[in-house]
Design an enzyme around this catalytic site. Structure first.
Site, PDB file in Angstrom:
ATOM      1  N   ARG A 190      78.668 110.776  79.476  1.00 30.77           N
ATOM      2  CA  ARG A 190      77.842 110.797  78.261  1.00 30.77           C
ATOM      3  C   ARG A 190      77.968 109.493  77.486  1.00 30.77           C
ATOM      4  O   ARG A 190      77.006 109.021  76.895  1.00 30.77           O
ATOM      5  CB  ARG A 190      78.233 111.992  77.390  1.00 30.77           C
ATOM      6  CG  ARG A 190      77.771 113.317  78.011  1.00 30.77           C
ATOM      7  CD  ARG A 190      78.472 114.499  77.415  1.00 30.77           C
ATOM      8  NE  ARG A 190      78.161 114.679  76.016  1.00 30.77           N
ATOM      9  CZ  ARG A 190      78.893 115.394  75.173  1.00 30.77           C
ATOM     10  NH1 ARG A 190      79.994 116.000  75.613  1.00 30.77           N
ATOM     11  NH2 ARG A 190      78.535 115.524  73.925  1.00 30.77           N
TER      12      ARG A 190
ATOM     13  N   ARG B 156      67.249 109.921  70.972  1.00 31.60           N
ATOM     14  CA  ARG B 156      68.323 109.393  71.804  1.00 31.60           C
ATOM     15  C   ARG B 156      67.811 108.332  72.765  1.00 31.60           C
ATOM     16  O   ARG B 156      68.599 107.797  73.554  1.00 31.60           O
ATOM     17  CB  ARG B 156      68.931 110.532  72.614  1.00 31.60           C
ATOM     18  CG  ARG B 156      70.214 111.089  72.040  1.00 31.60           C
ATOM     19  CD  ARG B 156      70.691 112.156  72.992  1.00 31.60           C
ATOM     20  NE  ARG B 156      72.093 112.412  72.895  1.00 31.60           N
ATOM     21  CZ  ARG B 156      72.623 113.366  72.123  1.00 31.60           C
ATOM     22  NH1 ARG B 156      71.865 114.101  71.364  1.00 31.60           N
ATOM     23  NH2 ARG B 156      73.918 113.561  72.144  1.00 31.60           N
TER      24      ARG B 156
ATOM     25  N   ARG C 285      83.023 123.198  74.925  1.00 29.48           N
ATOM     26  CA  ARG C 285      81.729 123.062  75.597  1.00 29.48           C
ATOM     27  C   ARG C 285      81.904 122.559  77.025  1.00 29.48           C
ATOM     28  O   ARG C 285      82.747 121.715  77.279  1.00 29.48           O
ATOM     29  CB  ARG C 285      80.839 122.089  74.807  1.00 29.48           C
ATOM     30  CG  ARG C 285      80.145 122.739  73.638  1.00 29.48           C
ATOM     31  CD  ARG C 285      79.535 121.751  72.684  1.00 29.48           C
ATOM     32  NE  ARG C 285      78.858 120.611  73.318  1.00 29.48           N
ATOM     33  CZ  ARG C 285      78.293 119.623  72.626  1.00 29.48           C
ATOM     34  NH1 ARG C 285      78.313 119.624  71.300  1.00 29.48           N
ATOM     35  NH2 ARG C 285      77.719 118.630  73.254  1.00 29.48           N
TER      36      ARG C 285
ATOM     37  N   ARG D 241      87.524 119.291  70.355  1.00 24.84           N
ATOM     38  CA  ARG D 241      86.382 119.945  69.703  1.00 24.84           C
ATOM     39  C   ARG D 241      86.228 121.377  70.218  1.00 24.84           C
ATOM     40  O   ARG D 241      86.365 121.644  71.392  1.00 24.84           O
ATOM     41  CB  ARG D 241      85.084 119.171  69.984  1.00 24.84           C
ATOM     42  CG  ARG D 241      83.864 119.928  69.477  1.00 24.84           C
ATOM     43  CD  ARG D 241      82.679 119.049  69.219  1.00 24.84           C
ATOM     44  NE  ARG D 241      82.088 118.491  70.429  1.00 24.84           N
ATOM     45  CZ  ARG D 241      81.026 117.670  70.404  1.00 24.84           C
ATOM     46  NH1 ARG D 241      80.481 117.319  69.251  1.00 24.84           N
ATOM     47  NH2 ARG D 241      80.553 117.200  71.528  1.00 24.84           N
TER      48      ARG D 241
ATOM     49  N   LYS E 222      78.432 112.986  64.102  1.00 21.83           N
ATOM     50  CA  LYS E 222      77.054 113.133  63.605  1.00 21.83           C
ATOM     51  C   LYS E 222      76.810 114.546  63.074  1.00 21.83           C
ATOM     52  O   LYS E 222      76.277 114.729  61.992  1.00 21.83           O
ATOM     53  CB  LYS E 222      76.029 112.892  64.727  1.00 21.83           C
ATOM     54  CG  LYS E 222      76.071 111.526  65.347  1.00 21.83           C
ATOM     55  CD  LYS E 222      75.023 111.402  66.454  1.00 21.83           C
ATOM     56  CE  LYS E 222      75.219 112.350  67.633  1.00 21.83           C
ATOM     57  NZ  LYS E 222      76.446 112.142  68.395  1.00 21.83           N
TER      58      LYS E 222
HETATM   59  P1  ADP Z   1      76.910 115.458  70.899  1.00 19.97           P
HETATM   60  O1  ADP Z   1      76.754 115.958  69.487  1.00 19.97           O
HETATM   61  O2  ADP Z   1      78.289 115.650  71.402  1.00 19.97           O
HETATM   62  O3  ADP Z   1      76.402 114.068  71.097  1.00 19.97           O
HETATM   63  P2  ADP Z   1      74.621 117.091  71.435  1.00 19.97           P
HETATM   64  O4  ADP Z   1      74.882 118.480  71.053  1.00 19.97           O
HETATM   65  O5  ADP Z   1      73.827 116.244  70.482  1.00 19.97           O
HETATM   66  O6  ADP Z   1      75.999 116.390  71.788  1.00 19.97           O
HETATM   67  O7  ADP Z   1      73.890 117.021  72.830  1.00 19.97           O
HETATM   68  C1  ADP Z   1      74.425 117.677  73.965  1.00 19.97           C
HETATM   69  C2  ADP Z   1      73.525 117.388  75.165  1.00 19.97           C
HETATM   70  O8  ADP Z   1      72.203 117.907  74.910  1.00 19.97           O
HETATM   71  C3  ADP Z   1      73.301 115.915  75.473  1.00 19.97           C
HETATM   72  O9  ADP Z   1      74.346 115.369  76.266  1.00 19.97           O
HETATM   73  C4  ADP Z   1      71.968 115.975  76.226  1.00 19.97           C
HETATM   74  O10 ADP Z   1      72.138 116.442  77.558  1.00 19.97           O
HETATM   75  C5  ADP Z   1      71.210 117.047  75.464  1.00 19.97           C
HETATM   76  N1  ADP Z   1      70.421 116.467  74.358  1.00 19.97           N
HETATM   77  C6  ADP Z   1      70.582 116.699  73.019  1.00 19.97           C
HETATM   78  N2  ADP Z   1      69.694 115.985  72.307  1.00 19.97           N
HETATM   79  C7  ADP Z   1      68.948 115.283  73.202  1.00 19.97           C
HETATM   80  C8  ADP Z   1      67.878 114.345  73.088  1.00 19.97           C
HETATM   81  N3  ADP Z   1      67.393 113.962  71.901  1.00 19.97           N
HETATM   82  N4  ADP Z   1      67.362 113.836  74.242  1.00 19.97           N
HETATM   83  C9  ADP Z   1      67.822 114.200  75.445  1.00 19.97           C
HETATM   84  N5  ADP Z   1      68.833 115.057  75.616  1.00 19.97           N
HETATM   85  C10 ADP Z   1      69.405 115.603  74.514  1.00 19.97           C
HETATM   86  P1  ADP Z   2      78.876 114.660  67.221  1.00 19.75           P
HETATM   87  O1  ADP Z   2      77.896 115.595  66.577  1.00 19.75           O
HETATM   88  O2  ADP Z   2      78.604 113.220  66.903  1.00 19.75           O
HETATM   89  O3  ADP Z   2      78.997 114.885  68.695  1.00 19.75           O
HETATM   90  P2  ADP Z   2      80.956 116.240  65.863  1.00 19.75           P
HETATM   91  O4  ADP Z   2      80.505 116.262  64.451  1.00 19.75           O
HETATM   92  O5  ADP Z   2      80.756 117.467  66.672  1.00 19.75           O
HETATM   93  O6  ADP Z   2      80.307 114.947  66.610  1.00 19.75           O
HETATM   94  O7  ADP Z   2      82.495 115.806  65.891  1.00 19.75           O
HETATM   95  C1  ADP Z   2      83.214 115.699  67.118  1.00 19.75           C
HETATM   96  C2  ADP Z   2      84.611 116.283  66.941  1.00 19.75           C
HETATM   97  O8  ADP Z   2      85.382 115.447  66.069  1.00 19.75           O
HETATM   98  C3  ADP Z   2      84.623 117.666  66.299  1.00 19.75           C
HETATM   99  O9  ADP Z   2      85.688 118.411  66.851  1.00 19.75           O
HETATM  100  C4  ADP Z   2      84.846 117.378  64.824  1.00 19.75           C
HETATM  101  O10 ADP Z   2      85.497 118.471  64.159  1.00 19.75           O
HETATM  102  C5  ADP Z   2      85.745 116.139  64.865  1.00 19.75           C
HETATM  103  N1  ADP Z   2      85.499 115.197  63.770  1.00 19.75           N
HETATM  104  C6  ADP Z   2      84.321 114.923  63.150  1.00 19.75           C
HETATM  105  N2  ADP Z   2      84.469 113.956  62.206  1.00 19.75           N
HETATM  106  C7  ADP Z   2      85.779 113.591  62.243  1.00 19.75           C
HETATM  107  C8  ADP Z   2      86.573 112.627  61.511  1.00 19.75           C
HETATM  108  N3  ADP Z   2      86.029 111.821  60.583  1.00 19.75           N
HETATM  109  N4  ADP Z   2      87.876 112.535  61.855  1.00 19.75           N
HETATM  110  C9  ADP Z   2      88.420 113.317  62.814  1.00 19.75           C
HETATM  111  N5  ADP Z   2      87.739 114.242  63.529  1.00 19.75           N
HETATM  112  C10 ADP Z   2      86.431 114.388  63.253  1.00 19.75           C
END
Ligand code: ADP
Ligand code: ADP
Ligand code: ZN
Length: 213
Positions: free
Chosen positions: A171, A88, A160, A127, A13
């Protein structure tokens, strides 16, 4: 253009949201980045959010919604934005819809980046994040130019706390229980678009651009 990115943790995302933000000149708004910036700066909000994040749990809706509504009320959001990691939960989506409706506005697209759980666990361990500027890397797929250093701002990259395997499993459970119902929610509103997130990130982006126009 107002866009929501849906998908499991690690689906890509953030990666896609940044590319959308660049191409369409709209701000990229990540609630996770906002929380991590607060943790880094030692704010009260950061301290509270961290207790949930470290366990792989969602930060309570009340707190999260307030932060998001404050952010989208800012001047740079007037012509649109791409939301990454919000909403979310169904209640978060309802609050956002209500706030937009009051302004005579709406979300244009909810894009679901679809990646099976099995791929996710592998992706997350590779990541690396920059807590200073929000940039994201992957040790195999998106390596930084110099190992462990952010290309954009020069800060040290980290794994992280919540990307450790046990927390990722929590998660994913939280995602399936609390966030996945949003797919039906936006399908019912006729704005859901699903893209295959398992392919190369540029190919994922091409399919998103085909949707957004
Ligand atoms: P990822 O991109 O790996 O899904 P995020 O950076 O979006 O992780 O979120 C990391 C953490 O921050 C989540 O696991 C949650 O604890 C918190 N968080 C982020 N966005 C939200 C949301 N919209 N509602 C509740 N918790 C959130
Ligand atoms: P999210 O925001 O949904 O948690 P990220 O954009 O942070 O996801 O991506 C999660 C991990 O996967 C990062 O290390 C990113 O560089 C990698 N990644 C993202 N898109 C791809 C893809 N299409 N193929 C392989 N790795 C990817
Ligand atoms: Zn950086």
């Amino acid at each position: 253009m107002k866009i929501i990115m849906l998908g499991a943790p690690g689906a890509g995302k953030g990666t896609q949201a940044k590319m959308i933000a660049d191409k369409y000149s709209v701000p990229h708004i990540s609630t996770g980045d906002i929380f991590r910036a607060n943790i880094k700066n030692g704010t009260e909000l950061g301290k509270e959010a961290k207790t949930y994040m470290d366990k792989g749990l969602l930060v309570p809706d009340e707190l999260t919604v307030k932060i998001l509504l404050d952010r989208v009320a800012q001047e740079d959001c007037k012509n649109g934005y791409v939301l990454d990691g919000f909403p979310r939960t169904i209640p978060q989506a309802e609050v956002l819809d209500k706030a937009l409706t009051e302004l005579g506005d709406k979300i244009d697209f909810a894009i679901d980046v679809d990646v099976p759980d099995a791929n996710i666990i592998k992706r997350m361990s590779g990541r690396r994040a920059c807590l200073a500027c929000g940039a994201t890397y992957h040790i195999e797929h998106v390596p930084p130019k110099a190992e462990g250093i952010c290309d954009r701002c020069g800060e040290a990259l980290v794994l992280r706390d919540d990307d450790k395997e046990e927390t990722v499993k929590n998660r994913l459970n939280v995602y399936h229980e609390q966030t996945q119902p949003l797919i039906e929610y936006y399908t019912a509103k006729n704005i859901l678009k699903t893209v295959d997130g398992t392919v190369d990130m540029q190919v994922v982006f091409d399919s998103i651009v085909a949707i957004l126009g």
